[in-house]
Scaffold this motif. Structure first.
Motif, PDB file in Angstrom:
ATOM      1  N   LYS A  16      11.102 -34.452  -5.678  1.00  0.00           N
ATOM      2  CA  LYS A  16      12.506 -34.066  -5.559  1.00  0.00           C
ATOM      3  C   LYS A  16      12.686 -32.875  -4.614  1.00  0.00           C
ATOM      4  O   LYS A  16      13.531 -32.911  -3.706  1.00  0.00           O
ATOM      5  N   THR A  17      11.899 -31.823  -4.826  1.00  0.00           N
ATOM      6  CA  THR A  17      12.020 -30.649  -3.968  1.00  0.00           C
ATOM      7  C   THR A  17      11.530 -30.946  -2.560  1.00  0.00           C
ATOM      8  O   THR A  17      12.128 -30.492  -1.569  1.00  0.00           O
ATOM      9  N   THR A  18      10.455 -31.712  -2.434  1.00  0.00           N
ATOM     10  CA  THR A  18       9.960 -32.097  -1.112  1.00  0.00           C
ATOM     11  C   THR A  18      11.036 -32.853  -0.344  1.00  0.00           C
ATOM     12  O   THR A  18      11.255 -32.622   0.850  1.00  0.00           O
ATOM     13  N   THR A  19      11.724 -33.739  -1.028  1.00  0.00           N
ATOM     14  CA  THR A  19      12.822 -34.483  -0.410  1.00  0.00           C
ATOM     15  C   THR A  19      13.960 -33.548  -0.014  1.00  0.00           C
ATOM     16  O   THR A  19      14.503 -33.639   1.088  1.00  0.00           O
ATOM     17  N   SER A  20      14.324 -32.631  -0.901  1.00  0.00           N
ATOM     18  CA  SER A  20      15.436 -31.718  -0.637  1.00  0.00           C
ATOM     19  C   SER A  20      15.176 -30.865   0.599  1.00  0.00           C
ATOM     20  O   SER A  20      16.025 -30.772   1.504  1.00  0.00           O
ATOM     21  N   VAL A  21      14.018 -30.239   0.655  1.00  0.00           N
ATOM     22  CA  VAL A  21      13.704 -29.334   1.763  1.00  0.00           C
ATOM     23  C   VAL A  21      13.585 -30.096   3.080  1.00  0.00           C
ATOM     24  O   VAL A  21      14.172 -29.710   4.104  1.00  0.00           O
ATOM     25  N   ASN A  22      12.849 -31.189   3.073  1.00  0.00           N
ATOM     26  CA  ASN A  22      12.610 -31.904   4.324  1.00  0.00           C
ATOM     27  C   ASN A  22      13.841 -32.665   4.819  1.00  0.00           C
ATOM     28  O   ASN A  22      14.058 -32.768   6.032  1.00  0.00           O
ATOM     29  N   LEU A  23      14.642 -33.171   3.900  1.00  0.00           N
ATOM     30  CA  LEU A  23      15.865 -33.842   4.326  1.00  0.00           C
ATOM     31  C   LEU A  23      16.867 -32.824   4.868  1.00  0.00           C
ATOM     32  O   LEU A  23      17.550 -33.073   5.876  1.00  0.00           O
ATOM     33  N   ALA A  24      16.955 -31.661   4.209  1.00  0.00           N
ATOM     34  CA  ALA A  24      17.842 -30.607   4.705  1.00  0.00           C
ATOM     35  C   ALA A  24      17.437 -30.196   6.115  1.00  0.00           C
ATOM     36  O   ALA A  24      18.291 -30.028   6.999  1.00  0.00           O
ATOM     37  N   ALA A  25      16.143 -30.042   6.349  1.00  0.00           N
ATOM     38  CA  ALA A  25      15.661 -29.645   7.670  1.00  0.00           C
ATOM     39  C   ALA A  25      15.927 -30.730   8.706  1.00  0.00           C
ATOM     40  O   ALA A  25      16.305 -30.437   9.848  1.00  0.00           O
ATOM     41  N   THR A  26      15.763 -31.987   8.328  1.00  0.00           N
ATOM     42  CA  THR A  26      16.000 -33.095   9.256  1.00  0.00           C
ATOM     43  C   THR A  26      17.469 -33.195   9.621  1.00  0.00           C
ATOM     44  O   THR A  26      17.835 -33.344  10.788  1.00  0.00           O
ATOM     45  N   LEU A  27      18.345 -33.098   8.623  1.00  0.00           N
ATOM     46  CA  LEU A  27      19.782 -33.189   8.875  1.00  0.00           C
ATOM     47  C   LEU A  27      20.307 -31.973   9.630  1.00  0.00           C
ATOM     48  O   LEU A  27      21.321 -32.049  10.318  1.00  0.00           O
ATOM     49  N   ALA A  28      19.592 -30.843   9.516  1.00  0.00           N
ATOM     50  CA  ALA A  28      20.017 -29.628  10.198  1.00  0.00           C
ATOM     51  C   ALA A  28      19.859 -29.716  11.715  1.00  0.00           C
ATOM     52  O   ALA A  28      20.362 -28.846  12.437  1.00  0.00           O
ATOM     53  N   ASP A  29      19.188 -30.753  12.191  1.00  0.00           N
ATOM     54  CA  ASP A  29      19.098 -30.957  13.641  1.00  0.00           C
ATOM     55  C   ASP A  29      20.469 -31.250  14.246  1.00  0.00           C
ATOM     56  O   ASP A  29      20.704 -30.989  15.422  1.00  0.00           O
ATOM     57  N   LYS A  30      21.380 -31.814  13.413  1.00  0.00           N
ATOM     58  CA  LYS A  30      22.685 -32.218  13.928  1.00  0.00           C
ATOM     59  C   LYS A  30      23.861 -31.573  13.213  1.00  0.00           C
ATOM     60  O   LYS A  30      24.986 -31.626  13.695  1.00  0.00           O
ATOM     61  N   LYS A  31      23.624 -30.977  12.041  1.00  0.00           N
ATOM     62  CA  LYS A  31      24.713 -30.396  11.263  1.00  0.00           C
ATOM     63  C   LYS A  31      24.326 -29.012  10.754  1.00  0.00           C
ATOM     64  O   LYS A  31      23.140 -28.677  10.694  1.00  0.00           O
TER      65      LYS A  31
END
Length: 210
Positions: A16-31
């Protein structure tokens, strides 16, 4: 008004936390992204603060249900990713689900993990009517059959799931220990691990139509 994505599972140790951190970082490329650590264990906060370098997103640690309920009023961000506590009857979780636009439910594809995940969907999500998808995590890259079978089982039960999934790599552990998202890690399997989250982000954005 930001879009709010909550990462949810009633069981710990599912990524869950791995998903949260890495998805946040991935989406932060555009938002412009805010990661909200609503888990009292504070694993996401530990990860982010460990590195001391830019993660590409901002972090807020908050477990108060009243304050979590006010997330839609937050200004300055296009997107909030919320790492929730692994407790289905948590007031903090209920507060986040009530205001979330989209729920992601990470789970390994093993039958026992799927059983808990399906309980999570039925108890905490189905009645709320929030858009959601299951994300298979910790998938053995040497044997993808289990993941394919899990996706088939979910479809048969009417539970929506991502076509993409997250393979299990040591790179994820190295990234957490270094305090960086997988997108910033160099070395063996780092590129493949990053690509998994990019596929999830692309699928999520297509689902949103944005």
């Amino acid at each position: 008004m930001p879009n709010i994505i909550a990462i949810i599972n009633g069981k710990g140790g599912v990524g869950k936390t791995t998903t949260s951190v890495n998805l946040a970082a991935t989406l932060a490329d555009k938002k412009r992204v805010l990661l909200v650590d609503a888990d009292p264990q504070g694993s996401a906060t530990w990860w982010v603060e460990r590195g001391g370098s830019s993660m590409g997103f901002d972090l807020a640690q908050e477990t108060d249900p009243t304050l979590l309920s006010s997330l839609p009023k937050m200004k300055g961000y296009e997107l909030a990713v919320v790492d929730t506590p692994p407790a289905l009857r948590s007031e903090a979780l209920e507060a986040v689900v009530a205001v979330a636009d989209y729920l992601i439910l990470p789970t390994p594809p093993a039958p026992m993990d799927l059983a808990v995940l399906i309980e999570t969907v039925r108890e905490a999500i189905a009645a709320v009517g929030v858009a959601h998808r299951v994300l298979l995590t910790r998938v053995d890259s040497r044997s993808l059959r289990e993941a394919v079978e899990a996706q088939k089982t979910l479809r048969e039960l009417g539970v929506p799931a991502f076509h993409a999934f997250i393979r299990a790599y040591k790179a994820h552990e190295r990234a957490a220990l270094e305090g960086i998202p997988i997108s910033q890690l160099r070395g063996e399997n780092a590129r493949e691990a990053k690509a998994d989250y990019c596929r999830v982000a692309d699928e999520l954005q297509r689902d949103w139509g944005s």
